[in-house]
Each structure stands twice: as structure tokens, then as C-alpha cells.
Design an enzyme around this catalytic site. Structure first.
Site, PDB file in Angstrom:
ATOM      1  N   LYS A 168       7.752  -5.280   2.839  1.00 36.67           N
ATOM      2  CA  LYS A 168       7.885  -4.356   3.729  1.00 36.67           C
ATOM      3  C   LYS A 168       7.686  -4.929   5.031  1.00 36.67           C
ATOM      4  O   LYS A 168       7.001  -6.015   5.365  1.00 36.67           O
ATOM      5  CB  LYS A 168       6.681  -3.360   3.411  1.00 36.67           C
ATOM      6  CG  LYS A 168       6.499  -2.693   2.224  1.00 36.67           C
ATOM      7  CD  LYS A 168       5.415  -2.205   2.039  1.00 36.67           C
ATOM      8  CE  LYS A 168       4.888  -1.108   2.904  1.00 36.67           C
ATOM      9  NZ  LYS A 168       3.528  -0.491   2.496  1.00 36.67           N
TER      10      LYS A 168
HETATM   11  O1  LIG Z   1      -1.254   7.534   6.407  1.00 35.76           O
HETATM   12  P1  LIG Z   1      -1.866   6.981   5.375  1.00 35.76           P
HETATM   13  O2  LIG Z   1      -2.620   7.813   4.247  1.00 35.76           O
HETATM   14  O3  LIG Z   1      -2.992   5.820   5.773  1.00 35.76           O
HETATM   15  O4  LIG Z   1      -0.870   6.154   4.662  1.00 35.76           O
HETATM   16  C1  LIG Z   1      -0.187   4.852   5.100  1.00 35.76           C
HETATM   17  C2  LIG Z   1       1.292   4.497   4.433  1.00 35.76           C
HETATM   18  O5  LIG Z   1       1.551   3.489   4.771  1.00 35.76           O
HETATM   19  C3  LIG Z   1       2.421   2.598   3.763  1.00 35.76           C
HETATM   20  O6  LIG Z   1       2.000   1.536   3.871  1.00 35.76           O
HETATM   21  C4  LIG Z   1       3.742   3.111   3.717  1.00 35.76           C
HETATM   22  O7  LIG Z   1       4.386   2.313   2.725  1.00 35.76           O
HETATM   23  C5  LIG Z   1       1.463   3.228   2.550  1.00 35.76           C
HETATM   24  O8  LIG Z   1       0.750   2.130   1.891  1.00 35.76           O
HETATM   25  C6  LIG Z   1       0.712   4.519   3.018  1.00 35.76           C
HETATM   26  O9  LIG Z   1       1.567   5.467   2.197  1.00 35.76           O
END
Ligand SMILES: O=P(O)(O)OC[C@H]1O[C@](O)(CO)[C@@H](O)[C@@H]1O
Length: 217
Positions: free
Chosen positions: A83
Site C-alpha cells: 500500500k
Molecule cells: O476510516 P477508518 O475506519 O479508520 O478506516 C481506514 C481505512 O484505511 C485503510 O488503510 C485503507 O486500506 C484500511 O485499513 C481502512 O479501511
């Protein structure tokens, strides 16, 4: 639809390992920071529990350093997805990794112009943050619909992974509309199993069965 769990917690991993049809585990720096262990140990533990892909986010900030970090991270697991933040350095590093057949995901996607660039680079996945968009009345589901149109217009293979999921209805909506992938926080995953009607119905079946078997004695 590919389904991932968004967690690095050992109890969650233990539970997830009972459902090997899931596609793997996603993480981000905040999820890793909740575990009191090194990044490498946390990721290796995930890889032991899970057969699918393990998603790891780079924390370096320049394209060259992100690339080098990704090359190290990919060796920690069997099926890595790297990522990278959707910015200039992130996309530069992602495209380089993609040329080496390393799967990459652009994360923190919030604008359609970012989708245009990621689709043009034909990255493997993009992560629009549906919940955080909805928090700002930015209509996350309309955003991913338009993202899909952009990806299709490029003929790109980029998949959309719905991120920042706040409730089970969004999971059902994305599945129903045929989206590619989703990553689900553990509490939402647990809720997906539950309905009070199932619990009540099961209690009635069990009680009737007990009465029946007792009557036969
Ligand atoms: O808004 P939240 O619940 O913190 O989610 C952050 C998102 O960021 C991510 O890193 C995107 O892939 C996931 O781990 C998660 O879905």
C-alpha cells in the site's frame, strides 16, 4: 467480491483463520501501532494465520525510499500487496513496483482526479475511504461508482477496494453492485453473522428438539 479483514489483532486473526475463503488481511500504520510488537513480527504473525494476501503500507516518504521499503516488505509474506499513499511519490514508487509484478494499492483516495492517475498507471487496487467520505457528506458510494466508470474508460485492470467501512449495509451494497473488493473492520465482520431473528429462531428449534427428545424417553 474479494473480502479482507482490516486488523492485526491476534484474537481476530485466530477467528479469521476459521474462514479460509476470505481473501486476506489489510493493515495500515494505525492498525500496526495498536500491536505491541515490531512491524515485521506483526506482519509475520498475520502471514502464519492467513493463507491469502497480506497488505502492508509503506511509511517512507520519498519515491526511492518507498520503493526500497516495499522491496523489503514483500519478502515478509507469501502473497504481498504493498500500500502506498496516493501522492506524487507514492504513485511513482507504485508504478516502478508494478513493472516488477509486485501488487500495489494506492491508499487514501479521495478525489476522482486521483482515480484518473491511478487507473492510468493501471495499479492493482485503489482504496477510496467510503466511511470517511460519508462522514463529510461526500457520498462515498457515488464516488466509487464514478471511479469504476473512470477505470472502465481506461480499460484498466485496477480494482476498487472499499475502505473505511462503517456498517454492514455498505458491505451488502458493494457486494450487490458487483464491486471488486472490500476491507472490513473486525466488529463489522462479526456483526455480519448476526440477526436477532436467527438467534430467536434457533432457540425455538433447540427448545422444540429438547421437548421432542425428552418425550421419546
Ligand atoms: O476510516 P477508518 O475506519 O479508520 O478506516 C481506514 C481505512 O484505511 C485503510 O488503510 C485503507 O486500506 C484500511 O485499513 C481502512 O479501511
Amino acid at each position: 467480491m474479494e473480502i479482507y479483514l482490516d486488523t492485526a489483532n491476534p484474537d481476530h486473526l485466530q477467528f479469521a483463520s476459521k474462514f479460509p475463503f476470505l481473501n486476506g488481511i489489510t493493515t495500515n500504520p494505525s492498525i500496526i501501532a495498536k500491536e505491541k510488537d515490531s512491524f515485521k513480527n506483526v506482519i509475520k504473525r498475520i502471514n502464519q494465520h492467513i493463507q491469502g494476501k497480506v497488505w502492508m503500507q509503506v511509511t517512507e516518504t520519498t519515491a526511492e525510499a518507498m520503493y526500497q521499503e516495499a522491496i523489503e516488505l514483500k519478502n515478509w509474506v507469501d502473497h504481498p500487496v504493498i500500500k502506498l499513499p496516493m501522492n506524487e511519490d507514492g504513485l511513482e514508487a507504485a508504478y516502478r513496483l508494478r513493472q516488477e509484478n509486485i501488487e500495489v494499492n494506492m491508499t487514501l483516495i479521495y478525489s476522482l482526479s486521483q482515480v484518473v492517475l491511478a487507473a492510468k498507471a493501471d495499479v492493482n487496487y485503489i482504496s477510496p475511504y467510503i466511511g470517511r467520505m460519508d462522514d463529510q457528506s461526500l457520498d462515498g458510494q457515488t464516488f466509487i461508482k464514478h471511479s469504476k466508470e473512470i477505470i472502465q474508460s481506461f480499460g484498466a485492470s485496477t480494482k476498487i477496494i472499499g475502505a473505511s467501512i462503517r456498517n454492514t449495509q455498505v458491505v451488502a451494497d458493494l457486494a450487490r453492485y458487483g464491486y471488486d473488493a472490500i476491507t472490513i473492520p473486525f466488529p463489522i465482520f462479526k456483526k455480519m453473522f448476526q440477526s436477532p431473528l436467527t438467534t430467536e429462531g434457533l432457540a425455538v428449534f433447540q427448545s422444540d428438539w429438547e421437548k421432542y427428545t425428552t418425550s421419546l424417553k
